[in-house]
Design an enzyme around this catalytic site. Structure first.
Site, PDB file in Angstrom:
ATOM      1  N   CYS A 141      76.709  -8.132  19.773  1.00 16.42           N
ATOM      2  CA  CYS A 141      76.761  -9.279  20.676  1.00 16.42           C
ATOM      3  C   CYS A 141      78.183  -9.572  21.185  1.00 16.42           C
ATOM      4  CB  CYS A 141      76.145 -10.500  19.997  1.00 16.42           C
ATOM      5  SG  CYS A 141      75.590 -11.766  21.173  1.00 16.42           S
ATOM      6  N   HIS A 173      70.435  -8.883  16.816  1.00 21.43           N
ATOM      7  CA  HIS A 173      70.731  -9.603  15.571  1.00 21.43           C
ATOM      8  C   HIS A 173      69.561  -9.404  14.613  1.00 21.43           C
ATOM      9  CE1 HIS A 173      74.190 -11.762  17.293  1.00 21.43           C
ATOM     10  NE2 HIS A 173      73.463 -11.972  18.382  1.00 21.43           N
TER      11      HIS A 173
END
Length: 235
Positions: free
Chosen positions: A90, A187
């Protein structure tokens, strides 16, 4: 096996610590002792590491670490070129590209390990995500980002999205590959549910340090069940 965790104080949300823990535990099952080294701004940067892991953070967290990231960028680029395996998720995935332009127009310069650029979007991309990948088979995770990442021509993505959005709203790619560096928006954490990626990182680190990788047979029944459940959930 020395595992370097980049910026856990500012870039460690949505379960990214689980990637470090999973990597360490699985390496131990393969017969290696492990050492986890945290690196935060102004710490002394350790050169002799085997794997580098970095997580996600808010735009504010990216601003906090940007100056320090550029200070260590030459070393990170040299490590990547020398074959050190890395996983960045990310926010650090975005900063491993050339630049991230936030939705407010602030430009955060990246370090250019990936030929990629990110722009802030007004729509947040949230939910379970499934990829088909050429090397790791089906990869499952959870995305939560508003940044839209566009890869340069010829840059290999991590995989092709079959459920979810991925890098952006214009193509079906997710993540990026360069050298032995993997960038991704997944994630959840990524590695506990995707042991083939974990073994890839461990294997590349072992071959680089020891010349070979002789993996143990590990029972992945729980990981497979977690993958099935995650892949079956709606967005």
């Amino acid at each position: 096996m020395r595992i370097l965790q980049l910026y856990p104080r500012d870039m460690n949300i949505y379960g990214d610590w689980g990637n470090v823990l999973s990597l360490s535990r699985r390496a131990q099952k393969h017969g290696y002792t492990t050492e986890i080294i945290d690196y935060n701004p102004e710490d002394e940067f350790p050169e002799d590491v085997d794997i580098v892991i970095g997580g996600g953070g808010q735009d504010s967290g990216q601003s906090v670490i940007q100056e320090d990231l550029h200070a260590i960028a030459p070393r990170l680029r040299r490590m990547a070129e020398n074959g050190v395996p890395m996983l960045v998720i990310c926010g650090l995935y975005q900063l491993f590209g050339h630049e991230f332009t936030t939705v407010d127009g602030e430009v955060l310069e990246g370090i250019g390990i990936f030929d990629a650029r990110t722009v802030g979007g007004k729509q947040r991309l949230i939910g379970n995500i499934v990829l088909d990948t050429p090397e790791f088979g089906q990869v499952v995770g959870y995305e939560n980002h508003s940044g839209l990442t566009y890869l340069g021509q010829g840059v290999q993505s991590l995989g092709t999205v079959t459920l979810g959005e991925g890098n952006n709203l214009d193509d079906d790619g997710e993540g990026a590959r360069a050298h032995h560096v993997i960038g991704s928006y997944l994630h959840g954490s990524l590695l506990p549910k995707n042991p083939r990626i974990t073994d890839y990182l461990i294997g590349e680190a072992a071959r680089r340090r020891c010349g070979s990788f002789d993996p143990e047979t590990i029972d992945d029944a729980l990981a497979e069940r977690a993958r099935e459940v995650a892949a079956s959930r709606p967005r």
